[in-house]
Each structure stands twice: as structure tokens, then as C-alpha cells.
Design a protein around this motif. Structure first.
Motif, mmCIF file in Angstrom:
data_model
loop_
_atom_site.group_PDB
_atom_site.id
_atom_site.type_symbol
_atom_site.label_atom_id
_atom_site.label_comp_id
_atom_site.label_asym_id
_atom_site.label_seq_id
_atom_site.Cartn_x
_atom_site.Cartn_y
_atom_site.Cartn_z
ATOM 1 N N SER A 243 38.428 68.468 39.873
ATOM 2 C CA SER A 243 37.302 67.539 40.028
ATOM 3 C C SER A 243 35.972 68.281 40.012
ATOM 4 C CB SER A 243 37.438 66.761 41.338
ATOM 5 O OG SER A 243 38.583 65.969 41.316
ATOM 6 N N THR A 244 35.921 69.393 40.712
ATOM 7 C CA THR A 244 34.693 70.188 40.723
ATOM 8 C C THR A 244 34.392 70.744 39.336
ATOM 9 O OG1 THR A 244 35.146 70.790 43.016
ATOM 10 C CG2 THR A 244 33.538 72.127 41.853
ATOM 11 N N SER A 245 35.437 71.163 38.640
ATOM 12 C CA SER A 245 35.249 71.681 37.278
ATOM 13 C C SER A 245 34.754 70.589 36.337
ATOM 14 C CB SER A 245 36.559 72.262 36.745
ATOM 15 O OG SER A 245 36.990 73.307 37.568
ATOM 16 N N LEU B 45 30.497 67.951 33.086
ATOM 17 C CA LEU B 45 29.555 66.841 32.904
ATOM 18 C C LEU B 45 28.107 67.334 32.947
ATOM 19 C CD1 LEU B 45 31.256 64.052 35.027
ATOM 20 C CD2 LEU B 45 31.011 64.122 32.535
ATOM 21 N N GLY B 46 27.844 68.325 33.790
ATOM 22 C CA GLY B 46 26.494 68.898 33.842
ATOM 23 C C GLY B 46 26.146 69.631 32.561
ATOM 24 N N ILE B 47 27.145 70.305 31.970
ATOM 25 C CA ILE B 47 26.899 71.030 30.717
ATOM 26 C C ILE B 47 26.562 70.052 29.600
ATOM 27 C CG2 ILE B 47 28.035 72.393 28.909
ATOM 28 C CD1 ILE B 47 29.530 73.844 31.155
ATOM 29 N N PHE B 48 27.228 68.919 29.559
ATOM 30 C CA PHE B 48 26.995 67.923 28.509
ATOM 31 C C PHE B 48 25.823 66.992 28.837
ATOM 32 C CE2 PHE B 48 31.582 68.726 27.526
ATOM 33 C CZ PHE B 48 31.356 69.295 26.293
ATOM 34 N N ARG B 49 25.049 67.374 29.809
ATOM 35 C CA ARG B 49 23.836 66.646 30.184
ATOM 36 C C ARG B 49 24.122 65.172 30.530
ATOM 37 N NH1 ARG B 49 19.572 70.095 29.202
ATOM 38 N NH2 ARG B 49 20.018 71.680 27.657
ATOM 39 N N LEU B 50 25.104 65.007 31.399
ATOM 40 C CA LEU B 50 25.422 63.684 31.932
ATOM 41 C C LEU B 50 25.253 63.704 33.455
ATOM 42 C CD1 LEU B 50 28.639 63.018 29.845
ATOM 43 C CD2 LEU B 50 26.416 61.953 29.505
ATOM 44 N N PRO B 51 24.019 63.889 33.900
ATOM 45 C CA PRO B 51 23.802 64.061 35.344
ATOM 46 C C PRO B 51 24.128 62.811 36.167
ATOM 47 C CG PRO B 51 21.702 63.834 34.228
ATOM 48 C CD PRO B 51 22.757 63.912 33.149
ATOM 49 N N ASP B 52 24.113 61.665 35.539
ATOM 50 C CA ASP B 52 24.422 60.446 36.281
ATOM 51 C C ASP B 52 25.884 60.415 36.735
ATOM 52 O OD1 ASP B 52 21.839 59.664 35.833
ATOM 53 O OD2 ASP B 52 22.332 58.419 34.079
ATOM 54 N N TRP B 53 26.753 61.107 36.007
ATOM 55 C CA TRP B 53 28.191 61.074 36.319
ATOM 56 C C TRP B 53 28.664 62.264 37.170
ATOM 57 C CZ3 TRP B 53 30.942 56.865 35.499
ATOM 58 C CH2 TRP B 53 30.436 55.929 34.616
ATOM 59 N N PRO C 283 32.760 63.082 40.219
ATOM 60 C CA PRO C 283 33.779 64.110 40.455
ATOM 61 C C PRO C 283 33.538 64.932 41.716
ATOM 62 C CG PRO C 283 32.660 64.492 38.356
ATOM 63 C CD PRO C 283 32.114 63.244 38.934
ATOM 64 N N ILE C 284 32.274 65.085 42.105
ATOM 65 C CA ILE C 284 31.986 65.792 43.356
ATOM 66 C C ILE C 284 32.517 64.982 44.540
ATOM 67 C CG2 ILE C 284 30.136 66.590 44.881
ATOM 68 C CD1 ILE C 284 30.619 68.405 42.505
ATOM 69 N N ALA C 285 32.325 63.672 44.493
ATOM 70 C CA ALA C 285 32.840 62.810 45.561
ATOM 71 C C ALA C 285 34.367 62.844 45.600
ATOM 72 C CB ALA C 285 32.347 61.383 45.368
ATOM 73 N N ILE C 286 34.998 62.863 44.439
ATOM 74 C CA ILE C 286 36.464 62.927 44.386
ATOM 75 C C ILE C 286 36.956 64.261 44.932
ATOM 76 C CG2 ILE C 286 38.436 62.975 42.802
ATOM 77 C CD1 ILE C 286 36.890 60.948 41.067
ATOM 78 N N SER C 287 36.273 65.336 44.569
ATOM 79 C CA SER C 287 36.634 66.654 45.086
ATOM 80 C C SER C 287 36.475 66.712 46.601
ATOM 81 C CB SER C 287 35.762 67.716 44.422
ATOM 82 O OG SER C 287 36.015 68.972 44.977
ATOM 83 N N THR C 288 35.420 66.126 47.101
ATOM 84 C CA THR C 288 35.203 66.070 48.547
ATOM 85 C C THR C 288 36.302 65.258 49.225
ATOM 86 O OG1 THR C 288 32.826 66.229 48.163
ATOM 87 C CG2 THR C 288 33.539 65.447 50.332
#
Length: 143
Positions: free
Chosen positions: A90-92, A97-105, A109-114
Motif C-alpha cells: 500500500s505504501t509503495s 501514484l505520486g510518481i505519476f502525478r496523481l496526488p489526489d489518490w 493507499p496511505i490510509a490502507i497502509s495505516t
């Protein structure tokens, strides 16, 4: 009242007969033909009250505990590994998603990882796995 239902009396009678049969079998199991010898603890079951030999203690208490912990430890370890893997994935995926410039999403995955990390902490999986492994080691007499 359940006692007025049809068949309840027959069921009660059959349960009573079965209980009497079990009690009679238990009584005859402990009767020895040889009155010179005392009942050996190894001939009895563990009623958690009477004392018995070291061998019986190992047979009745230590071996079942070792068997239980031998079964539980691998299951806990697998659950812990799975939840850790899901948290890492999830963290990966957030990084991807950050690399593909999708900051809204990224937050999802951070919430799922948490969530997976919180499950690990809530169920104390690190501590429980360590304790089960230590119990197996202690019950087998390893140092």
C-alpha cells in the motif's frame, strides 16, 4: 416452557441414561482387580486436583500446551507477514501514484497502509508471535 414440547421427556431420559452409562464406565475404569497396588496416576485422567508423577504431568499438561503453541505460532507468523506485506504494498502504491502525478489518490493507499499497521498493533502480533515462539522453545527445553 420447553418441558411441554413433545419428545423432551424422551430426550431427557436418553441423556440421563447416557450420563449414567458414562459414569459407570468411569467407575469401572478405576477399579483394579489387584487390591495390593495403589492406583497409579498414569492409570487416571487429569482432574486438575490430584497429584501425579512428573511423566504424567508432561503427558497431560506440557505436551498439549506444546502442541497448541506449535499450531498457533505458524498461523500468527503468517498473518503478521501478510499484514506487513499488504502495508508495504500500500505504501509503495502511494509512492507510485505520486510518481505519476496523481496526488489526489495518494491519501487512499496511505490510509490502507495505516489500517494494516493498526491491525498489527491492535492484535499485538509482534509480541504474540515472539511469546508463542518462546513458549515452544521453553516447552521443548531448549535454551
Amino acid at each position: 416452557c420447553f418441558c411441554r414440547l413433545p419428545g423432551v421427556k424422551r430426550a431427557e431420559q436418553s441423556v440421563a441414561k447416557a450420563a449414567e452409562k458414562v459414569l459407570e464406565e468411569a467407575r469401572t475404569a478405576f477399579d483394579d482387580d489387584d487390591d495390593d497396588e495403589e492406583d497409579k496416576p498414569s492409570d487416571r485422567y487429569d482432574d486438575m486436583v490430584t497429584s501425579f508423577s512428573l511423566e504424567d504431568y508432561v503427558d497431560y499438561r506440557t505436551r498439549p500446551m506444546a502442541h497448541h503453541f506449535e499450531n498457533v505460532a505458524p498461523k500468527l507468523s503468517k498473518v503478521l507477514q501478510l499484514l506487513e506485506l499488504l502495508a508495504i504494498l500500500s505504501t509503495s502504491s502511494a509512492a507510485i501514484l505520486g510518481i505519476f502525478r496523481l496526488p489526489d489518490w495518494v491519501a487512499l493507499p496511505i490510509a490502507i497502509s495505516t489500517f494494516f499497521s493498526a491491525l498489527i498493533a491492535y492484535f499485538n502480533l509482534y509480541q504474540r508471535t515472539a511469546v508463542c515462539n518462546a513458549a515452544v522453545k521453553d516447552l521443548h527445553g531448549e535454551r
